[in-house]
Motif scaffolding. Structure first.
Motif, PDB file in Angstrom:
ATOM      1  N   ALA A 219       0.836  -1.222   0.000  1.00  0.00           N
ATOM      2  CA  ALA A 219       0.000   0.000   0.000  1.00  0.00           C
ATOM      3  C   ALA A 219       0.859   1.256   0.000  1.00  0.00           C
ATOM      4  O   ALA A 219       0.595   2.197  -0.759  1.00  0.00           O
ATOM      5  CB  ALA A 219      -0.929  -0.024   1.217  1.00  0.00           C
ATOM      6  N   ALA A 248      -4.676  -3.160  -2.905  1.00  0.00           N
ATOM      7  CA  ALA A 248      -3.930  -1.986  -2.445  1.00  0.00           C
ATOM      8  C   ALA A 248      -3.621  -1.055  -3.615  1.00  0.00           C
ATOM      9  O   ALA A 248      -3.695   0.171  -3.484  1.00  0.00           O
ATOM     10  CB  ALA A 248      -2.641  -2.425  -1.753  1.00  0.00           C
ATOM     11  N   GLU A 251      -6.866   0.686  -4.736  1.00  0.00           N
ATOM     12  CA  GLU A 251      -7.255   1.677  -3.715  1.00  0.00           C
ATOM     13  C   GLU A 251      -6.368   2.924  -3.782  1.00  0.00           C
ATOM     14  O   GLU A 251      -6.858   4.041  -3.818  1.00  0.00           O
ATOM     15  CB  GLU A 251      -7.136   1.001  -2.333  1.00  0.00           C
ATOM     16  CG  GLU A 251      -7.970   1.609  -1.240  1.00  0.00           C
ATOM     17  CD  GLU A 251      -9.418   1.848  -1.669  1.00  0.00           C
ATOM     18  OE1 GLU A 251      -9.851   2.993  -1.479  1.00  0.00           O
ATOM     19  OE2 GLU A 251     -10.066   0.926  -2.211  1.00  0.00           O
ATOM     20  N   ALA A 252      -5.057   2.704  -3.812  1.00  0.00           N
ATOM     21  CA  ALA A 252      -4.110   3.831  -3.799  1.00  0.00           C
ATOM     22  C   ALA A 252      -4.286   4.718  -5.020  1.00  0.00           C
ATOM     23  O   ALA A 252      -4.182   5.939  -4.933  1.00  0.00           O
ATOM     24  CB  ALA A 252      -2.676   3.311  -3.739  1.00  0.00           C
TER      25      ALA A 252
END
Ligand code: PGA
Length: 255
Positions: A219, A248, A251-252
């Protein structure tokens, strides 16, 4: 806006049974994830089986190597046209393990890059410095030399529909990942190096980080502006770990 790519490099691991199980689990884990391209590169022997099991899903098929020749008397090799024929899309070239164990040179790898482009496949060009080169402060010179091998034979537009994987050799399979800041600095250098020839291409090219990416460090690596996903070795052999890394990235880059 660049769409991240997380790709699993299974290396020399697998069996018919593992291909069945791992792909079934990955399809389950990743069925609802959007915002990140995903690919897996099983050993060559299992590509066709994997392709059938990936059918209709969102995980693309990759391969770990390709020969520079398209056909003929080259015992043991596999051509770009064959990889295309069985449904592969992303082909890893220049991995440090091939540079080391098979003595592959920058020029030879650049030739593979051209062959893949010619076949309509997406090269995943691995570059990165050894520990000694890192300690000698030669990281930028090494990755520039590795990129220039391609930039001088083709040109920057060859990086349209291509992927670069920055994999510091000292971080591969060692459990010792580059820090997000270290990786970001090299990724920015790589993008700027390509921008010297073509700003548009530099802006859109996907630059993955690789080297001991795991569920704990992914992440933070992906929050870095020039890190567009990851090439994952060890952690790609477990569906739940690989799924955490894919999520991750999605999302990032959504944030
Ligand atoms: P690793 O391998 O994630 O096991 O360090 C990465 C790679 O070699 O692509």
């Amino acid at each position: 806006m660049r769409h991240p790519l997380v790709m699993g490099n299974w290396k020399l691991n697998g069996s018919t049974h593992m291909v069945i199980e791992l792909i079934a689990d990955l399809r389950k884990e990743l069925s609802t994830v959007t915002g990140c391209n995903v690919a897996i590169a099983p050993p060559e022997l299992y590509l066709d089986q994997a392709n059938h099991q990936l059918a209709g899903g969102r995980i693309a098929l990759g391969a770990q190597n390709v020969d520079v020749n398209l056909s003929g008397a080259y015992t043991g090799e596999t051509s770009a046209t064959m990889l295309k024929d069985i449904g592969a899309k992303y082909i890893i070239i220049g991995h440090s393990e091939r540079r080391t164990y098979h003595k592959e040179s920058d020029a030879f790898i650049a030739k593979k890059f051209g062959v893949l482009k010619e076949a309509g496949l997406i090269p995943v060009l691995c570059i990165g410095e050894t520990e000694a080169e890192n300690e000698a402060g030669e990281t930028e010179a090494v990755v520039a030399r590795q990129l220039d091998a391609v930039l001088s034979t083709l040109d920057a537009t060859a990086f349209n529909d291509a992927v670069i994987a920055y994999e510091p050799v000292w971080a591969i399979s060692t459990g010792k990942s580059a820090t997000p800041a270290q990786a970001q600095a090299v990724h920015k250098f790589i993008r700027d190096h390509i921008a010297k020839q073509d700003k548009v291409v530099a802006k859109q090219v996907i630059i993955q980080y690789g080297g001991s990416v795991n569920t704990a460090n992914a992440a933070e690596l992906f929050t870095q502006p020039d890190i567009d996903g990851a090439l994952v070795g060890g952690a790609s052999l477990k569906a739940d770990a690989f799924a955490v890394i894919v999520k991750a990235a999605a999302e990032a880059k959504r944030a």
